[in-house]
Design a protein around this motif. Structure first.
Motif, PDB file in Angstrom:
ATOM      1  N   GLU A 133       0.716  -1.075   0.081  1.00 21.84           N
ATOM      2  CA  GLU A 133       0.126  -0.021   0.089  1.00 21.84           C
ATOM      3  C   GLU A 133       0.924   1.186  -0.023  1.00 21.84           C
ATOM      4  N   HIS A 134       2.069   1.194   0.020  1.00 23.49           N
ATOM      5  CA  HIS A 134       2.998   2.435   0.133  1.00 23.49           C
ATOM      6  C   HIS A 134       3.315   2.868  -1.166  1.00 23.49           C
ATOM      7  N   PRO A 135       3.195   4.104  -1.410  1.00 16.59           N
ATOM      8  CA  PRO A 135       3.380   4.873  -2.658  1.00 16.59           C
ATOM      9  C   PRO A 135       4.500   4.649  -3.369  1.00 16.59           C
ATOM     10  N   ILE A 136       5.804   4.293  -2.688  1.00 17.87           N
ATOM     11  CA  ILE A 136       6.942   4.041  -3.481  1.00 17.87           C
ATOM     12  C   ILE A 136       7.467   2.586  -3.315  1.00 17.87           C
ATOM     13  N   GLN A 137       7.117   1.763  -2.107  1.00 20.30           N
ATOM     14  CA  GLN A 137       7.697   0.560  -2.074  1.00 20.30           C
ATOM     15  C   GLN A 137       6.786  -0.620  -2.808  1.00 20.30           C
ATOM     16  N   CYS A 138       5.687  -0.020  -3.008  1.00 16.88           N
ATOM     17  CA  CYS A 138       4.677  -0.883  -3.825  1.00 16.88           C
ATOM     18  C   CYS A 138       5.061  -1.328  -5.113  1.00 16.88           C
ATOM     19  N   CYS A 139       5.824  -0.423  -5.785  1.00 15.08           N
ATOM     20  CA  CYS A 139       6.174  -0.784  -7.159  1.00 15.08           C
ATOM     21  C   CYS A 139       7.155  -1.752  -7.372  1.00 15.08           C
ATOM     22  N   PHE A 140       7.762  -2.077  -6.312  1.00 13.62           N
ATOM     23  CA  PHE A 140       8.841  -3.112  -6.208  1.00 13.62           C
ATOM     24  C   PHE A 140       7.942  -4.381  -6.316  1.00 13.62           C
ATOM     25  N   VAL A 141       6.761  -4.593  -5.934  1.00 12.01           N
ATOM     26  CA  VAL A 141       6.196  -5.852  -5.952  1.00 12.01           C
ATOM     27  C   VAL A 141       6.165  -6.440  -7.317  1.00 12.01           C
ATOM     28  N   GLY A 142       6.269  -5.506  -8.271  1.00  8.60           N
ATOM     29  CA  GLY A 142       6.203  -6.014  -9.767  1.00  8.60           C
ATOM     30  C   GLY A 142       7.571  -6.995 -10.095  1.00  8.60           C
ATOM     31  N   LEU A 143       8.422  -6.670  -9.239  1.00 11.17           N
ATOM     32  CA  LEU A 143       9.926  -7.316  -9.482  1.00 11.17           C
ATOM     33  C   LEU A 143       9.531  -9.027  -9.445  1.00 11.17           C
ATOM     34  N   ILE A 144       8.622  -9.383  -8.818  1.00 12.70           N
ATOM     35  CA  ILE A 144       8.243 -10.948  -8.394  1.00 12.70           C
ATOM     36  C   ILE A 144       7.910 -11.383  -9.861  1.00 12.70           C
ATOM     37  N   GLY A 145       7.021 -10.977 -10.588  1.00 11.93           N
ATOM     38  CA  GLY A 145       6.926 -11.298 -11.798  1.00 11.93           C
ATOM     39  C   GLY A 145       7.916 -11.102 -13.050  1.00 11.93           C
ATOM     40  N   ILE A 146       8.689 -10.055 -12.642  1.00 12.29           N
ATOM     41  CA  ILE A 146       9.778  -9.821 -13.697  1.00 12.29           C
ATOM     42  C   ILE A 146      10.747 -10.789 -13.400  1.00 12.29           C
ATOM     43  N   SER A 147      11.266 -10.897 -12.252  1.00 16.34           N
ATOM     44  CA  SER A 147      12.200 -12.133 -11.903  1.00 16.34           C
ATOM     45  C   SER A 147      11.769 -13.463 -12.461  1.00 16.34           C
ATOM     46  N   ALA A 148      10.601 -13.810 -12.043  1.00 18.01           N
ATOM     47  CA  ALA A 148       9.989 -14.990 -12.360  1.00 18.01           C
ATOM     48  C   ALA A 148      10.393 -15.186 -14.181  1.00 18.01           C
ATOM     49  N   MET A 149       9.870 -14.466 -14.829  1.00 18.71           N
ATOM     50  CA  MET A 149      10.269 -14.376 -16.228  1.00 18.71           C
ATOM     51  C   MET A 149      11.760 -14.592 -16.568  1.00 18.71           C
ATOM     52  N   LEU A 150      12.618 -13.755 -16.072  1.00 17.45           N
ATOM     53  CA  LEU A 150      14.256 -13.842 -16.369  1.00 17.45           C
ATOM     54  C   LEU A 150      14.716 -15.224 -15.959  1.00 17.45           C
ATOM     55  N   ILE A 151      14.174 -15.617 -14.802  1.00 17.16           N
ATOM     56  CA  ILE A 151      14.554 -17.063 -14.354  1.00 17.16           C
ATOM     57  C   ILE A 151      14.250 -18.102 -15.417  1.00 17.16           C
ATOM     58  N   GLY A 152      12.725 -17.941 -16.037  1.00 22.26           N
ATOM     59  CA  GLY A 152      12.327 -18.781 -17.117  1.00 22.26           C
ATOM     60  C   GLY A 152      13.338 -18.608 -18.269  1.00 22.26           C
ATOM     61  N   GLY A 153      13.849 -17.513 -18.473  1.00 21.59           N
ATOM     62  CA  GLY A 153      14.690 -17.279 -19.688  1.00 21.59           C
ATOM     63  C   GLY A 153      15.981 -18.271 -19.538  1.00 21.59           C
ATOM     64  N   LEU A 154      16.570 -18.342 -18.022  1.00 18.16           N
ATOM     65  CA  LEU A 154      17.993 -18.829 -17.932  1.00 18.16           C
ATOM     66  C   LEU A 154      17.473 -20.347 -18.105  1.00 18.16           C
ATOM     67  N   CYS A 155      16.229 -20.800 -17.735  1.00 19.59           N
ATOM     68  CA  CYS A 155      16.049 -22.369 -17.691  1.00 19.59           C
ATOM     69  C   CYS A 155      15.731 -22.676 -18.999  1.00 19.59           C
ATOM     70  N   LEU A 156      15.594 -21.897 -20.249  1.00 22.27           N
ATOM     71  CA  LEU A 156      15.005 -22.249 -21.358  1.00 22.27           C
ATOM     72  C   LEU A 156      15.891 -23.514 -22.030  1.00 22.27           C
ATOM     73  N   PRO A 157      17.461 -22.937 -21.945  1.00 16.29           N
ATOM     74  CA  PRO A 157      18.046 -24.417 -22.622  1.00 16.29           C
ATOM     75  C   PRO A 157      17.967 -25.765 -22.116  1.00 16.29           C
ATOM     76  N   TYR A 158      17.501 -25.677 -20.800  1.00 18.30           N
ATOM     77  CA  TYR A 158      17.609 -26.948 -20.084  1.00 18.30           C
ATOM     78  C   TYR A 158      16.293 -27.624 -19.668  1.00 18.30           C
ATOM     79  N   PHE A 159      15.432 -26.707 -19.382  1.00 21.45           N
ATOM     80  CA  PHE A 159      14.042 -27.026 -18.928  1.00 21.45           C
ATOM     81  C   PHE A 159      12.859 -26.219 -19.476  1.00 21.45           C
ATOM     82  N   PRO A 160      12.669 -26.406 -20.802  1.00 18.99           N
ATOM     83  CA  PRO A 160      11.801 -25.652 -21.648  1.00 18.99           C
ATOM     84  C   PRO A 160      10.455 -25.641 -21.160  1.00 18.99           C
ATOM     85  N   ALA A 161       9.900 -26.609 -20.344  1.00 22.04           N
ATOM     86  CA  ALA A 161       8.671 -26.763 -20.079  1.00 22.04           C
ATOM     87  C   ALA A 161       8.517 -25.888 -18.756  1.00 22.04           C
TER      88      ALA A 161
END
Length: 331
Positions: A89-117
């Motif tokens: 609910e904080h006007p500044i800190q709340c924006c960092f919650v979006g990093l959860i989805g961003i980091s998940a996609m980046l980890i997915g990209g790192l996994c692609l050559p080994y675990f495509p599913a």
């Protein structure tokens, strides 16, 4: 993380038995920096024909830290729900919650050559989180009532960073149409937010010391945008990507200029705000060289790569020391 004094004060006044260390959503910025460096190494391996050991080790480290942070963040919602609600609910800190989805996609990209599913699952879960959170957060901003001093570079995270990462990871996973749409969303969101943020920096009171490291995010939109644009296009680098890369270089020089002002704040995990932009700048230069660039960008590729590695190395060392001393995150 000492980004918000109010949160720190609340935390110190009401200690809890478990968990003692409160992991903020901003901590996922560490994953962005490490994943960005792993991707830079992957491009360097193909360009310079070097062994893939470095990118694999960094990818494993990024994935392990991401998993630990995800567990810690989930524990916060279970055991310290009031702190999690205060953050979102904080006007500044709340924006960092979006990093959860961003980091998940980046980890997915790192996994692609080994675990495509697994890569597919992480990409779509991260993209869904990114879209839902960006719409919810941005829609809330449209209703007004925001203090000008709450306008910081973290506003780029929900729409700009999230959209660019969808574009970067979507192409190798086989979704070029989605990637092109995401790039458009991120590009025009960047231009809109940039003008508002610069107006705040030039006309409003200066950033408080605990917030100053967040200015490192300024480098990310043009640098990450350059990587995203190269992901959705083919052939020799064109005028637009050169323009974006040039603007990223200007932002880098400005960040060097403001570094003494930022360093008045003691080290914490918030300094990882510099990492994603630095690694993206190196990746963009390497990819342009890989795509046939013969101009000055090619000459800048090696220095940018060295700078990114040095910066991540320093951040990792200081973070380890701060973690051992119990000062990496707020208590």
């Amino acid at each position: 993380m000492n980004l918000i004094p109010a949160l720190d004060a609340e935390t110190t006044q009401k200690p809890t038995a478990f968990p003692r260390v409160i992991v903020p959503a901003a901590a996922f910025g560490i994953v962005l920096g490490l994943a960005g460096l792993a991707n830079a190494w992957r491009v360097a391996e193909g360009l310079w024909h070097i062994a893939p050991i470095a990118s694999r080790c960094i990818s494993i480290l990024a994935t392990a830290i991401w998993a630990l942070l995800l567990i810690a963040y989930g524990c916060k919602w279970i055991f310290q729900r009031e702190k999690a609600l205060l953050e979102i609910e904080h006007p500044i800190q709340c924006c960092f919650v979006g990093l959860i989805g961003i980091s998940a996609m980046l980890i997915g990209g790192l996994c692609l050559p080994y675990f495509p599913a697994a890569a597919q699952i992480l990409f779509w879960l991260g993209a869904l989180w990114t879209v839902v959170f960006a719409v919810w957060r941005t829609g809330g901003l449209w209703t007004g009532g925001r203090e000008p001093t709450a306008t910081t570079a973290v506003l780029y995270l929900p729409t700009v960073a999230g959209s660019y990462v969808v574009a970067i990871i979507g192409v190798p996973l086989g979704y070029p149409d989605v990637a092109r749409l995401a790039f458009g969303a991120g590009f025009f969101s960047w231009l809109a937010i940039e003008s508002v943020l610069l107006n705040r920096l030039l006309t409003a009171p200066g950033l408080a010391e605990p917030l100053r490291p967040t200015i490192g995010i300024q480098l990310a939109p043009p640098a990450v945008g350059s990587v995203a644009y190269l992901s959705i296009t083919s052939g020799a680098p064109d005028l637009l990507v050169h323009a974006m890369f040039g603007y990223a270089l200007l932002q880098l020089l400005l960040l060097f200029r403001t570094l003494p002002w930022v360093l008045k704040q003691a080290f914490s995990a918030s300094y990882w705000a510099y990492s994603f932009g630095l690694t993206a700048l190196a990746t963009a230069a390497l990819r342009m060289a890989e795509r046939g660039e013969t101009g000055i960008v090619t000459q800048l590729a090696t220095p940018a790569f060295i700078l990114a590695n040095a910066a991540i190395g320093v951040l990792a060392y200081l973070s380890f020391v701060a973690l051992i001393r119990g000062k990496l995150f707020s208590r």
